[in-house]
Scaffold this active site. Structure first.
Site, PDB file in Angstrom:
ATOM      1  N   TRP A 167       0.822  -1.221   0.000  1.00 27.97           N
ATOM      2  CA  TRP A 167       0.000   0.000   0.000  1.00 27.97           C
ATOM      3  C   TRP A 167       0.852   1.265   0.000  1.00 27.97           C
ATOM      4  CZ3 TRP A 167       1.824   2.558   4.076  1.00 27.97           C
ATOM      5  CH2 TRP A 167       2.353   1.801   5.139  1.00 27.97           C
ATOM      6  N   ASN A 168       2.156   1.178   0.265  1.00 29.85           N
ATOM      7  CA  ASN A 168       2.875   2.433   0.530  1.00 29.85           C
ATOM      8  C   ASN A 168       3.197   3.245  -0.727  1.00 29.85           C
ATOM      9  OD1 ASN A 168       4.910   0.628  -0.209  1.00 29.85           O
ATOM     10  ND2 ASN A 168       6.418   1.543   1.165  1.00 29.85           N
ATOM     11  N   LYS A 191      -2.339  -8.185  -7.939  1.00 31.33           N
ATOM     12  CA  LYS A 191      -3.119  -8.166  -6.700  1.00 31.33           C
ATOM     13  C   LYS A 191      -2.576  -7.022  -5.836  1.00 31.33           C
ATOM     14  CE  LYS A 191      -2.869  -9.356  -2.665  1.00 31.33           C
ATOM     15  NZ  LYS A 191      -3.540  -8.149  -2.155  1.00 31.33           N
ATOM     16  N   PRO A 192      -3.257  -5.865  -5.883  1.00 29.00           N
ATOM     17  CA  PRO A 192      -2.788  -4.736  -5.072  1.00 29.00           C
ATOM     18  C   PRO A 192      -3.199  -4.913  -3.615  1.00 29.00           C
ATOM     19  CG  PRO A 192      -4.763  -4.109  -6.279  1.00 29.00           C
ATOM     20  CD  PRO A 192      -4.472  -5.543  -6.655  1.00 29.00           C
ATOM     21  N   GLY A 245       6.695  -6.278  -0.627  1.00 32.64           N
ATOM     22  CA  GLY A 245       5.997  -6.207   0.651  1.00 32.64           C
ATOM     23  C   GLY A 245       6.941  -6.579   1.774  1.00 32.64           C
ATOM     24  N   SER A 246       6.369  -7.051   2.861  1.00 35.04           N
ATOM     25  CA  SER A 246       7.180  -7.316   4.047  1.00 35.04           C
ATOM     26  C   SER A 246       7.985  -8.610   3.890  1.00 35.04           C
ATOM     27  CB  SER A 246       6.274  -7.410   5.263  1.00 35.04           C
ATOM     28  OG  SER A 246       5.350  -8.461   5.077  1.00 35.04           O
ATOM     29  N   GLU A 267      10.902  -7.965  -3.468  1.00 41.73           N
ATOM     30  CA  GLU A 267      11.336  -6.642  -2.966  1.00 41.73           C
ATOM     31  C   GLU A 267      10.766  -6.537  -1.560  1.00 41.73           C
ATOM     32  OE1 GLU A 267      13.281  -4.514  -4.392  1.00 41.73           O
ATOM     33  OE2 GLU A 267      13.355  -5.252  -6.443  1.00 41.73           O
ATOM     34  N   LEU A 268      11.613  -6.720  -0.553  1.00 44.42           N
ATOM     35  CA  LEU A 268      11.101  -6.887   0.812  1.00 44.42           C
ATOM     36  C   LEU A 268      11.474  -5.712   1.720  1.00 44.42           C
ATOM     37  CD1 LEU A 268      11.861 -10.725   1.007  1.00 44.42           C
ATOM     38  CD2 LEU A 268       9.808  -9.579   0.174  1.00 44.42           C
ATOM     39  N   ARG A 295      10.100  11.290   3.340  1.00 44.82           N
ATOM     40  CA  ARG A 295       9.321  11.041   2.132  1.00 44.82           C
ATOM     41  C   ARG A 295       8.258  10.009   2.506  1.00 44.82           C
ATOM     42  NH1 ARG A 295      10.145   7.755  -2.623  1.00 44.82           N
ATOM     43  NH2 ARG A 295      11.893   6.820  -1.563  1.00 44.82           N
ATOM     44  N   CYS A 301      10.225   1.618   2.190  1.00 43.69           N
ATOM     45  CA  CYS A 301      11.162   0.524   2.488  1.00 43.69           C
ATOM     46  C   CYS A 301      12.595   1.045   2.550  1.00 43.69           C
ATOM     47  CB  CYS A 301      11.041  -0.553   1.423  1.00 43.69           C
ATOM     48  SG  CYS A 301      11.207   0.100  -0.236  1.00 43.69           S
ATOM     49  N   GLU A 398      11.495  -2.418  11.133  1.00 43.49           N
ATOM     50  CA  GLU A 398      11.119  -1.242  10.342  1.00 43.49           C
ATOM     51  C   GLU A 398      10.185  -0.367  11.179  1.00 43.49           C
ATOM     52  OE1 GLU A 398       9.450  -3.438   6.828  1.00 43.49           O
ATOM     53  OE2 GLU A 398      10.606  -1.929   5.764  1.00 43.49           O
ATOM     54  N   SER A 458      15.950   5.957  -5.419  1.00 43.61           N
ATOM     55  CA  SER A 458      15.038   5.373  -6.418  1.00 43.61           C
ATOM     56  C   SER A 458      15.132   6.082  -7.757  1.00 43.61           C
ATOM     57  CB  SER A 458      13.599   5.469  -5.917  1.00 43.61           C
ATOM     58  OG  SER A 458      13.512   4.941  -4.621  1.00 43.61           O
TER      59      SER A 458
HETATM   60  P1  NAD Z   1       2.630  -6.845   3.373  1.00 40.86           P
HETATM   61  O1  NAD Z   1       3.699  -7.849   3.208  1.00 40.86           O
HETATM   62  O2  NAD Z   1       1.750  -6.947   4.548  1.00 40.86           O
HETATM   63  O3  NAD Z   1       1.663  -6.876   2.105  1.00 40.86           O
HETATM   64  C1  NAD Z   1       2.132  -6.729   0.795  1.00 40.86           C
HETATM   65  C2  NAD Z   1       1.147  -7.354  -0.166  1.00 40.86           C
HETATM   66  O4  NAD Z   1       1.074  -8.746   0.110  1.00 40.86           O
HETATM   67  C3  NAD Z   1      -0.283  -6.830  -0.027  1.00 40.86           C
HETATM   68  O5  NAD Z   1      -0.866  -6.805  -1.313  1.00 40.86           O
HETATM   69  C4  NAD Z   1      -0.944  -7.877   0.827  1.00 40.86           C
HETATM   70  O6  NAD Z   1      -2.343  -7.961   0.627  1.00 40.86           O
HETATM   71  C5  NAD Z   1      -0.266  -9.137   0.302  1.00 40.86           C
HETATM   72  N1  NAD Z   1      -0.287 -10.278   1.214  1.00 40.86           N
HETATM   73  C6  NAD Z   1      -0.331 -10.271   2.557  1.00 40.86           C
HETATM   74  N2  NAD Z   1      -0.331 -11.544   3.024  1.00 40.86           N
HETATM   75  C7  NAD Z   1      -0.272 -12.351   1.934  1.00 40.86           C
HETATM   76  C8  NAD Z   1      -0.229 -13.761   1.735  1.00 40.86           C
HETATM   77  N3  NAD Z   1      -0.256 -14.603   2.764  1.00 40.86           N
HETATM   78  N4  NAD Z   1      -0.172 -14.227   0.485  1.00 40.86           N
HETATM   79  C9  NAD Z   1      -0.133 -13.400  -0.565  1.00 40.86           C
HETATM   80  N5  NAD Z   1      -0.152 -12.055  -0.461  1.00 40.86           N
HETATM   81  C10 NAD Z   1      -0.223 -11.533   0.779  1.00 40.86           C
HETATM   82  O7  NAD Z   1       3.344  -5.425   3.278  1.00 40.86           O
HETATM   83  P2  NAD Z   1       2.682  -3.992   3.390  1.00 40.86           P
HETATM   84  O8  NAD Z   1       2.384  -3.708   4.820  1.00 40.86           O
HETATM   85  O9  NAD Z   1       1.588  -3.843   2.390  1.00 40.86           O
HETATM   86  O10 NAD Z   1       3.883  -3.072   2.881  1.00 40.86           O
HETATM   87  C11 NAD Z   1       4.912  -2.660   3.690  1.00 40.86           C
HETATM   88  C12 NAD Z   1       6.108  -3.562   3.519  1.00 40.86           C
HETATM   89  O11 NAD Z   1       6.515  -3.577   2.170  1.00 40.86           O
HETATM   90  C13 NAD Z   1       7.304  -3.077   4.300  1.00 40.86           C
HETATM   91  O12 NAD Z   1       7.946  -4.175   4.888  1.00 40.86           O
HETATM   92  C14 NAD Z   1       8.171  -2.439   3.233  1.00 40.86           C
HETATM   93  O13 NAD Z   1       9.539  -2.373   3.547  1.00 40.86           O
HETATM   94  C15 NAD Z   1       7.918  -3.327   2.074  1.00 40.86           C
HETATM   95  N6  NAD Z   1       8.238  -2.654   0.822  1.00 40.86           N
HETATM   96  C16 NAD Z   1       9.352  -3.045   0.141  1.00 40.86           C
HETATM   97  C17 NAD Z   1       9.696  -2.386  -1.028  1.00 40.86           C
HETATM   98  C18 NAD Z   1      10.920  -2.773  -1.807  1.00 40.86           C
HETATM   99  O14 NAD Z   1      11.022  -2.361  -2.942  1.00 40.86           O
HETATM  100  N7  NAD Z   1      11.839  -3.546  -1.260  1.00 40.86           N
HETATM  101  C19 NAD Z   1       8.902  -1.347  -1.508  1.00 40.86           C
HETATM  102  C20 NAD Z   1       7.776  -0.983  -0.794  1.00 40.86           C
HETATM  103  C21 NAD Z   1       7.441  -1.654   0.378  1.00 40.86           C
END
Ligand code: NAD
Length: 495
Positions: A167-168, A191-192, A245-246, A267-268, A295, A301, A398, A458
């Site tokens: 979402w960020n 899948k957003p 994501g995370s 990308e975590l 920012r 991340c 984080e 970036s």
């Molecule tokens: P999140 O991992 O909770 O969710 C990310 C995505 O995964 C969402 O679309 C969510 O619905 C989906 N998701 C959650 N559980 C799932 C599952 N079991 N199976 C499949 N999909 C699932 O992360 P968030 O809170 O949305 O975003 C923040 C995290 O993303 C932070 O850790 C941040 O550092 C990371 N991030 C990394 C980068 C990068 O480029 N490395 C960029 C942006 C954000």
């Protein structure tokens, strides 16, 4: 000016919330979820529900895979020049609609409008960059060392891709995947995040208008991402998982993908160290810290998560940063004068509050901010903490919020060891006027990306990604981003 830097432009343009919540986008059609259920989308600035989007079922997921499979052959055999022109049109339409898109991002994500404008420029750039790259995908041609045959290497689209985004950065994290995937000739299912789906759907309408054929991009929102991902990855036609994501969810997805030996790009999370040496240009370091920390109100991340300042400059840096942070205008993200918007959810605020309380209990001093305000909206004030000890939880997790933790250091070797004392390795920042030291420290820090005397890394033209538990693979860059969506095919040829 870099695309991510803040710009001042006209007043926000109200988005049509009905148009970006009219349905799942599958096979070029907008449709309700098979089960008829919906997901509310909340404005973090006001806690009001903005709209509802469909809650897709496994049946909808199967339809999306079917649509992506049906479109695959046509898209991979579309001339690169034609694909390039469609991508270029996506870029142009995003720029034309940038005020509307920025307002929409601010409304559903809460980020300050100036940050949202920066995000739209950055997100659109992935289409322009990949439009340029789409016509430059080349192979290799050589002779076998034994002289017996020719070695021909062809790069082919990997197949159907499942793209999962956080979402960020609701626009940029999607376009950073969709644009190279389409340039490579792949069809995709996006899948957003459920917190910010409206931007993904608004962009889908733009792709359609730009000429992306039905089924090439499909968009699904769901409250059951685990089962849906498992079902999609189990289809043998799906060959790629690209996730942002995370780290925790990334690990679970790698385990799921391993069952089917699916190519993964990850990308975590991050835990970026920000190093300021005594000889740094103080004003430049403060400017850099404000960008690297604030920012997106710290919800990035790449955000500076640990700020290490050498003893000789520590007090001046702490004073300068506190002054700037305390002066930031906190408010509704969609208000053009806001500099720091709310966090994404109440849960995010609670996490930041917990980390700050933990740090102060361990001896950190609050220089500004540091308390959750009363009232509606998920706000946390810009906060500076001095003398944060290495055992504080925020040194290892984080923060994902507007909290700048400062720690003092004396020697170069000590700060490098402390910077590397984390499972993460995404970004790092170094400020010094001594370029030799800057390059030496950069080479020793375990991170995929280093910013030397600047607060921003970036760039669609550079490979973005992490080492250690921050990820696998790269997005953007001259060939890195597209390569993630291609497979090498080697032909041993005798003519
Ligand atoms: P999140 O991992 O909770 O969710 C990310 C995505 O995964 C969402 O679309 C969510 O619905 C989906 N998701 C959650 N559980 C799932 C599952 N079991 N199976 C499949 N999909 C699932 O992360 P968030 O809170 O949305 O975003 C923040 C995290 O993303 C932070 O850790 C941040 O550092 C990371 N991030 C990394 C980068 C990068 O480029 N490395 C960029 C942006 C954000």
């Amino acid at each position: 000016m870099n695309a991510l830097q803040q710009t001042s432009r006209p007043q926000p343009i109200a988005p049509d919330l009905g148009a970006c919540s009219r349905g799942l986008y599958i096979d070029g059609t907008w449709r309700p979820a098979a089960g008829g259920r919906t997901i509310p989308v909340t404005d973090p600035s006001t806690e009001a529900v903005l709209a509802t989007v469909p809650d897709a079922t496994l049946e909808d997921a199967a339809s999306a895979v079917e649509a992506a499979a049906k479109a695959a052959e046509g898209w991979r055999s579309t001339a690169p020049r034609k694909r390039s022109e469609i991508l270029r049109r996506c870029f142009e339409l995003m720029i034309e609609r940038s005020e509307m898109l920025a307002t929409l991002i601010s409304m559903e994500n809460g980020k300050a409008l100036r940050d949202a404008r920066g995000e739209v420029a950055y997100a659109a750039e992935f289409f322009r960059w990949n439009a340029e790259e789409a016509v430059r995908i080349t192979g290799e041609f050589g002779i076998a060392p034994a002289g017996t045959n020719r070695i021909v290497v062809d790069y082919q689209p990997i197949g159907i891709c499942l793209l999962i985004t956080p979402w960020n950065f609701p626009a940029a994290m999607a376009t950073r995947k969709i644009a190279p995937a389409l340039a490579a000739g792949c069809t995709v299912i996006l899948k957003p995040a459920t917190e910010t789906p409206l931007t993904a759907y608004a962009l889908a309408a733009i792709y359609e208008e730009a000429g992306v054929p039905p089924g090439v991009v499909n968009v699904l929102t769901t409250t059951s991402p685990g089962p849906m991902t498992a079902a999609i990855l189990a289809d043998p036609r799906v060959r790629k998982l690209s996730f942002t994501g995370s780290t925790g969810v990334g690990r679970a997805l790698l385990a799921e993908a391993s069952k089917h030996v699916i190519s993964c790009s990850m990308e975590l999370g991050g835990n970026a160290p920000f190093l300021v040496f005594d000889d740094a240009d103080l004003e430049a370091a403060l400017d850099g810290a404000m960008i690297a920390k604030m920012r997106n109100a710290g919800e990035a991340c790449t955000a500076a998560n640990r700020i290490y300042v050498q003893s000789g400059i520590y007090d001046a840096f702490a004073e300068g940063l506190s002054r700037r942070m305390a002066a930031m205008r906190v408010g509704n993200g969609a208000d053009a004068t806001t500099e720091c918007g709310p966090m994404i959810t109440r849960k995010a605020v609670d996490k930041i509050d917990r980390l700050v309380k933990d740090a102060t209990a361990r001896g950190a001093r609050v220089l500004c901010g540091g308390a959750v305000p009363a009232g509606e909206g998920f706000y946390y004030p810009p906060t500076v903490l001095a003398d944060v000890p290495g055992e504080a939880e925020m040194a290892h997790e984080e923060i994902f919020g507007p909290v700048a933790p400062l720690s003092r250091f004396d020697s170069e070797s000590d700060v490098i060891a402390r910077a590397n004392n984390t499972e993460y390795g995404l970004a790092a920042y170094i400020f010094t006027r001594d370029l030799a030291r800057g390059m030496r420290v950069a080479s020793k820090i375990e991170a995929g990306m280093i910013a030397l005397n600047r607060g921003l890394v970036s760039d669609p033209a550079a490979p973005f990604g992490g080492v250690k538990q921050s990820g696998l693979g790269r997005e953007g860059g001259q060939h890195h981003g597209i390569a993630e969506f291609m497979e090498a095919k080697y032909i041993a040829a005798n003519f």
